[in-house]
Design a protein around this motif. Sequence first.
Motif, PDB file in Angstrom:
ATOM      1  N   ALA A 101      33.643  18.496 -64.555  1.00 23.34           N
ATOM      2  CA  ALA A 101      34.473  19.522 -63.925  1.00 23.34           C
ATOM      3  C   ALA A 101      33.654  20.750 -63.549  1.00 23.34           C
ATOM      4  O   ALA A 101      33.766  21.264 -62.430  1.00 23.34           O
ATOM      5  CB  ALA A 101      35.609  19.912 -64.863  1.00 23.34           C
ATOM      6  N   VAL A 102      32.830  21.224 -64.454  1.00 27.34           N
ATOM      7  CA  VAL A 102      32.025  22.415 -64.184  1.00 27.34           C
ATOM      8  C   VAL A 102      31.006  22.136 -63.088  1.00 27.34           C
ATOM      9  O   VAL A 102      30.820  22.948 -62.165  1.00 27.34           O
ATOM     10  CB  VAL A 102      31.345  22.921 -65.478  1.00 27.34           C
ATOM     11  N   VAL A 103      30.356  20.990 -63.144  1.00 27.20           N
ATOM     12  CA  VAL A 103      29.376  20.633 -62.115  1.00 27.20           C
ATOM     13  C   VAL A 103      30.065  20.492 -60.756  1.00 27.20           C
ATOM     14  O   VAL A 103      29.527  20.928 -59.728  1.00 27.20           O
ATOM     15  CB  VAL A 103      28.619  19.348 -62.494  1.00 27.20           C
ATOM     16  N   GLY A 104      31.262  19.933 -60.718  1.00 26.82           N
ATOM     17  CA  GLY A 104      32.002  19.812 -59.464  1.00 26.82           C
ATOM     18  C   GLY A 104      32.347  21.163 -58.871  1.00 26.82           C
ATOM     19  O   GLY A 104      32.232  21.369 -57.660  1.00 26.82           O
ATOM     20  N   CYS A 105      32.760  22.099 -59.704  1.00 25.34           N
ATOM     21  CA  CYS A 105      33.081  23.448 -59.247  1.00 25.34           C
ATOM     22  C   CYS A 105      31.832  24.152 -58.714  1.00 25.34           C
ATOM     23  O   CYS A 105      31.856  24.755 -57.636  1.00 25.34           O
ATOM     24  CB  CYS A 105      33.707  24.247 -60.387  1.00 25.34           C
ATOM     25  N   VAL A 106      30.748  24.059 -59.458  1.00 29.09           N
ATOM     26  CA  VAL A 106      29.494  24.688 -59.031  1.00 29.09           C
ATOM     27  C   VAL A 106      28.977  24.047 -57.747  1.00 29.09           C
ATOM     28  O   VAL A 106      28.526  24.741 -56.827  1.00 29.09           O
ATOM     29  CB  VAL A 106      28.434  24.613 -60.162  1.00 29.09           C
ATOM     30  N   LEU A 107      29.051  22.730 -57.657  1.00 26.11           N
ATOM     31  CA  LEU A 107      28.572  22.027 -56.467  1.00 26.11           C
ATOM     32  C   LEU A 107      29.350  22.458 -55.222  1.00 26.11           C
ATOM     33  O   LEU A 107      28.753  22.736 -54.172  1.00 26.11           O
ATOM     34  CB  LEU A 107      28.680  20.521 -56.661  1.00 26.11           C
ATOM     35  N   ASP A 108      30.671  22.540 -55.316  1.00 26.93           N
ATOM     36  CA  ASP A 108      31.461  22.980 -54.166  1.00 26.93           C
ATOM     37  C   ASP A 108      31.106  24.412 -53.769  1.00 26.93           C
ATOM     38  O   ASP A 108      30.977  24.722 -52.580  1.00 26.93           O
ATOM     39  CB  ASP A 108      32.957  22.882 -54.470  1.00 26.93           C
ATOM     40  N   GLY A 109      30.934  25.279 -54.742  1.00 30.92           N
ATOM     41  CA  GLY A 109      30.560  26.661 -54.439  1.00 30.92           C
ATOM     42  C   GLY A 109      29.186  26.770 -53.817  1.00 30.92           C
ATOM     43  O   GLY A 109      28.981  27.528 -52.859  1.00 30.92           O
ATOM     44  N   VAL A 110      28.232  26.019 -54.337  1.00 31.50           N
ATOM     45  CA  VAL A 110      26.871  26.049 -53.791  1.00 31.50           C
ATOM     46  C   VAL A 110      26.845  25.489 -52.368  1.00 31.50           C
ATOM     47  O   VAL A 110      26.184  26.051 -51.485  1.00 31.50           O
ATOM     48  CB  VAL A 110      25.894  25.280 -54.711  1.00 31.50           C
ATOM     49  N   LEU A 111      27.569  24.413 -52.134  1.00 32.02           N
ATOM     50  CA  LEU A 111      27.609  23.854 -50.785  1.00 32.02           C
ATOM     51  C   LEU A 111      28.242  24.828 -49.796  1.00 32.02           C
ATOM     52  O   LEU A 111      27.756  24.979 -48.665  1.00 32.02           O
ATOM     53  CB  LEU A 111      28.362  22.527 -50.784  1.00 32.02           C
ATOM     54  N   ALA A 112      29.310  25.499 -50.186  1.00 37.35           N
ATOM     55  CA  ALA A 112      29.925  26.497 -49.304  1.00 37.35           C
ATOM     56  C   ALA A 112      28.940  27.629 -49.020  1.00 37.35           C
ATOM     57  O   ALA A 112      28.808  28.071 -47.875  1.00 37.35           O
ATOM     58  CB  ALA A 112      31.202  27.043 -49.935  1.00 37.35           C
ATOM     59  N   TYR A 113      28.235  28.099 -50.037  1.00 36.99           N
ATOM     60  CA  TYR A 113      27.259  29.185 -49.859  1.00 36.99           C
ATOM     61  C   TYR A 113      26.112  28.756 -48.944  1.00 36.99           C
ATOM     62  O   TYR A 113      25.730  29.482 -48.030  1.00 36.99           O
ATOM     63  CB  TYR A 113      26.718  29.628 -51.215  1.00 36.99           C
ATOM     64  N   VAL A 114      25.551  27.584 -49.196  1.00 40.16           N
ATOM     65  CA  VAL A 114      24.410  27.112 -48.412  1.00 40.16           C
ATOM     66  C   VAL A 114      24.798  26.934 -46.947  1.00 40.16           C
ATOM     67  O   VAL A 114      24.074  27.350 -46.046  1.00 40.16           O
ATOM     68  CB  VAL A 114      23.849  25.797 -49.004  1.00 40.16           C
ATOM     69  N   LEU A 115      25.950  26.343 -46.702  1.00 44.63           N
ATOM     70  CA  LEU A 115      26.374  26.145 -45.322  1.00 44.63           C
ATOM     71  C   LEU A 115      26.717  27.462 -44.628  1.00 44.63           C
ATOM     72  O   LEU A 115      26.508  27.607 -43.426  1.00 44.63           O
ATOM     73  CB  LEU A 115      27.572  25.199 -45.272  1.00 44.63           C
ATOM     74  N   ALA A 116      27.241  28.419 -45.387  1.00 43.26           N
ATOM     75  CA  ALA A 116      27.663  29.685 -44.785  1.00 43.26           C
ATOM     76  C   ALA A 116      26.500  30.634 -44.522  1.00 43.26           C
ATOM     77  O   ALA A 116      26.485  31.327 -43.496  1.00 43.26           O
ATOM     78  CB  ALA A 116      28.691  30.370 -45.682  1.00 43.26           C
ATOM     79  N   PHE A 117      25.530  30.682 -45.403  1.00 42.47           N
ATOM     80  CA  PHE A 117      24.541  31.749 -45.312  1.00 42.47           C
ATOM     81  C   PHE A 117      23.118  31.301 -44.994  1.00 42.47           C
ATOM     82  O   PHE A 117      22.270  32.146 -44.715  1.00 42.47           O
ATOM     83  CB  PHE A 117      24.538  32.564 -46.613  1.00 42.47           C
ATOM     84  N   LEU A 118      22.830  30.030 -45.046  1.00 37.22           N
ATOM     85  CA  LEU A 118      21.485  29.579 -44.713  1.00 37.22           C
ATOM     86  C   LEU A 118      21.495  28.938 -43.333  1.00 37.22           C
ATOM     87  O   LEU A 118      22.423  28.216 -42.985  1.00 37.22           O
ATOM     88  CB  LEU A 118      20.974  28.591 -45.756  1.00 37.22           C
ATOM     89  N   PRO A 119      20.471  29.184 -42.540  1.00 42.29           N
ATOM     90  CA  PRO A 119      20.448  28.604 -41.187  1.00 42.29           C
ATOM     91  C   PRO A 119      20.277  27.089 -41.247  1.00 42.29           C
ATOM     92  O   PRO A 119      19.715  26.555 -42.209  1.00 42.29           O
ATOM     93  CB  PRO A 119      19.232  29.276 -40.543  1.00 42.29           C
ATOM     94  N   PRO A 120      20.746  26.384 -40.212  1.00 43.31           N
ATOM     95  CA  PRO A 120      20.576  24.925 -40.185  1.00 43.31           C
ATOM     96  C   PRO A 120      19.104  24.541 -40.272  1.00 43.31           C
ATOM     97  O   PRO A 120      18.244  25.158 -39.654  1.00 43.31           O
ATOM     98  CB  PRO A 120      21.157  24.531 -38.830  1.00 43.31           C
ATOM     99  N   GLY A 121      18.810  23.533 -41.078  1.00 44.75           N
ATOM    100  CA  GLY A 121      17.448  23.069 -41.245  1.00 44.75           C
ATOM    101  C   GLY A 121      16.655  23.793 -42.316  1.00 44.75           C
ATOM    102  O   GLY A 121      15.474  23.517 -42.500  1.00 44.75           O
ATOM    103  N   HIS A 122      17.287  24.709 -43.037  1.00 46.91           N
ATOM    104  CA  HIS A 122      16.583  25.420 -44.119  1.00 46.91           C
ATOM    105  C   HIS A 122      16.166  24.404 -45.183  1.00 46.91           C
ATOM    106  O   HIS A 122      16.832  23.406 -45.418  1.00 46.91           O
ATOM    107  CB  HIS A 122      17.528  26.463 -44.722  1.00 46.91           C
TER     108      HIS A 122
END
Length: 128
Positions: A101-122
């Motif tokens: 459960a904790v890993v799933g929550c962290v994974l969803d948050g990290v994926l949202a952050y990476v897609l939102a704030f890092l440029p494509p191909g980072h």
Amino acid sequence: LTATICFVNHEYLFSLLSVLTSLHYAVKLFKNNAEYGWVQALRGQIIVVYFYAALWKVNIDWLDGTIVKGIFLGFEEQGVARNVPWSAIYQHEPSVFVFIAVVGCVLDGVLAYVLAFLPPGHKVQLLI
């Protein structure tokens, strides 16, 4: 009712991706330079889904493993657990569902952050 609520974010994602993909190919026939906007629109929709999935999982029932335990033990009861003995794993290691459960929550948050704030191909996106 619970099963319907659990998969609303997936239905939202699939419907938006199908509409955007359909429109993408229709516009691509007429314009060659519209590619970047469509990629950003698709990224935006995926960001929304991952953000709300992470936000929904910041809940005591999710983080203490109760919901995850119900899902995985339900898979075993329905015979769709792919031969994974979830009840035996739970008896041997009771904290396994809290970890998932904790890993799933962290994974969803990290994926949202990476897609939102890092440029494509980072380089971080290549790891995920």
